[in-house]
Scaffold this motif. Structure first.
Motif, PDB file in Angstrom:
ATOM      1  N   LEU A  56       0.869  -1.181   0.000  1.00 57.06           N
ATOM      2  CA  LEU A  56       0.000   0.000   0.000  1.00 57.06           C
ATOM      3  C   LEU A  56       0.900   1.223   0.000  1.00 57.06           C
ATOM      4  N   GLY A  57       1.018   1.885  -1.131  1.00 53.44           N
ATOM      5  CA  GLY A  57       1.930   3.023  -1.213  1.00 53.44           C
ATOM      6  C   GLY A  57       3.334   2.582  -0.850  1.00 53.44           C
ATOM      7  N   ASP A  58       3.927   3.221   0.174  1.00 52.38           N
ATOM      8  CA  ASP A  58       5.277   2.880   0.623  1.00 52.38           C
ATOM      9  C   ASP A  58       5.284   1.815   1.724  1.00 52.38           C
ATOM     10  N   LEU A  59       4.133   1.309   2.102  1.00 52.10           N
ATOM     11  CA  LEU A  59       4.032   0.315   3.168  1.00 52.10           C
ATOM     12  C   LEU A  59       4.065  -1.098   2.589  1.00 52.10           C
ATOM     13  N   ARG A  60       4.719  -2.005   3.322  1.00 49.10           N
ATOM     14  CA  ARG A  60       4.841  -3.399   2.900  1.00 49.10           C
ATOM     15  C   ARG A  60       4.431  -4.308   4.055  1.00 49.10           C
ATOM     16  N   PHE A  61       3.666  -5.357   3.726  1.00 48.63           N
ATOM     17  CA  PHE A  61       3.140  -6.269   4.732  1.00 48.63           C
ATOM     18  C   PHE A  61       3.326  -7.719   4.290  1.00 48.63           C
ATOM     19  N   VAL A  62       3.548  -8.592   5.254  1.00 46.21           N
ATOM     20  CA  VAL A  62       3.559 -10.032   5.012  1.00 46.21           C
ATOM     21  C   VAL A  62       2.644 -10.697   6.030  1.00 46.21           C
ATOM     22  N   ARG A  63       2.066 -11.819   5.610  1.00 48.61           N
ATOM     23  CA  ARG A  63       1.240 -12.597   6.532  1.00 48.61           C
ATOM     24  C   ARG A  63       2.168 -13.240   7.551  1.00 48.61           C
ATOM     25  N   ALA A  64       1.711 -13.290   8.785  1.00 42.31           N
ATOM     26  CA  ALA A  64       2.510 -13.851   9.874  1.00 42.31           C
ATOM     27  C   ALA A  64       1.583 -14.546  10.865  1.00 42.31           C
ATOM     28  N   VAL A  65       2.173 -15.222  11.823  1.00 40.61           N
ATOM     29  CA  VAL A  65       1.402 -15.819  12.905  1.00 40.61           C
ATOM     30  C   VAL A  65       1.895 -15.250  14.226  1.00 40.61           C
ATOM     31  N   LEU A  66       0.977 -15.152  15.148  1.00 37.16           N
ATOM     32  CA  LEU A  66       1.292 -14.714  16.498  1.00 37.16           C
ATOM     33  C   LEU A  66       0.767 -15.806  17.426  1.00 37.16           C
ATOM     34  N   ALA A  67       1.676 -16.540  18.042  1.00 34.81           N
ATOM     35  CA  ALA A  67       1.292 -17.673  18.889  1.00 34.81           C
ATOM     36  C   ALA A  67       1.143 -17.225  20.334  1.00 34.81           C
TER      37      ALA A  67
END
Length: 180
Positions: A56-67
């Motif tokens: 999104l624009g200059d933002l980057r995201f990856v799917r992750a898990v939080l246990a």
């Protein structure tokens, strides 16, 4: 509850193990951005949402898990499927190593939790994103010691705390215990 199959009364999903939450997109991602195949993250410019990546624009995201470990459960965990906001260089390095299935070599990277968990927590939360062996989503570890999720990650969640968290997301508590 940890091993039997159930159907949630509120959303109709069938769960083979303990119910987990999964966010379908980072909170900043507009609802009208269509989810595409993962290849779109490299093939297209501009804003892109795939099953595992978001730009999104200059933002980057990856799917992750939080246990979140469950207290008194002999190592059982409640898994939150979340999104992590990474720096552009770390995101690009992750994508470069993905095809070689060598993302684990990145080690740990600073990131931000990209979903409000619990839902009333709208302040960005600092994390460390720990890369894992091939085929596994990276795992988020909350860095802010005073954040409620950090406490749960370190001490484990009591069943009542887990029910409360699930209820804040609209899940019918009876569906967690009894099949519909």
């Amino acid at each position: 509850m940890l091993t039997s199959s159930r159907r949630c009364r509120c959303c109709g999903a069938t769960f083979a193990q303990l119910l987990s939450l999964s966010c379908d997109r980072p909170d900043l991602c507009p609802d009208d951005l269509v989810v595409q195949d993962n290849a779109a993250i490299l093939a297209q410019t501009g804003d892109v949402l795939t099953d595992d990546f978001c730009r999104l624009g200059d933002l980057r995201f990856v799917r992750a898990v939080l246990a979140v470990p469950l207290a008194d459960s002999d190592g059982q965990e409640f898994i939150l499927g979340t999104w992590a906001n990474l720096g552009v260089d770390d995101f690009d390095a992750y994508l470069d190593l993905l095809d070689m299935q060598d993302t684990e070599s990145l080690g740990s990277r600073p990131a931000w939790l990209a979903n409000a968990i619990p839902p009333d927590n709208t302040t960005p939360v600092a994390c460390m994103l720990h890369m894992r062996p091939e085929g596994q989503y990276p795992e988020l570890q909350i860095s802010e010691a005073k954040h409620p999720l950090s406490t749960l990650q370190h001490t484990g969640a009591q069943l009542e705390e887990l029910f409360e968290l699930l209820h804040t997301y609209g899940h019918d508590l009876a569906s967690l215990v009894y099949d519909s």
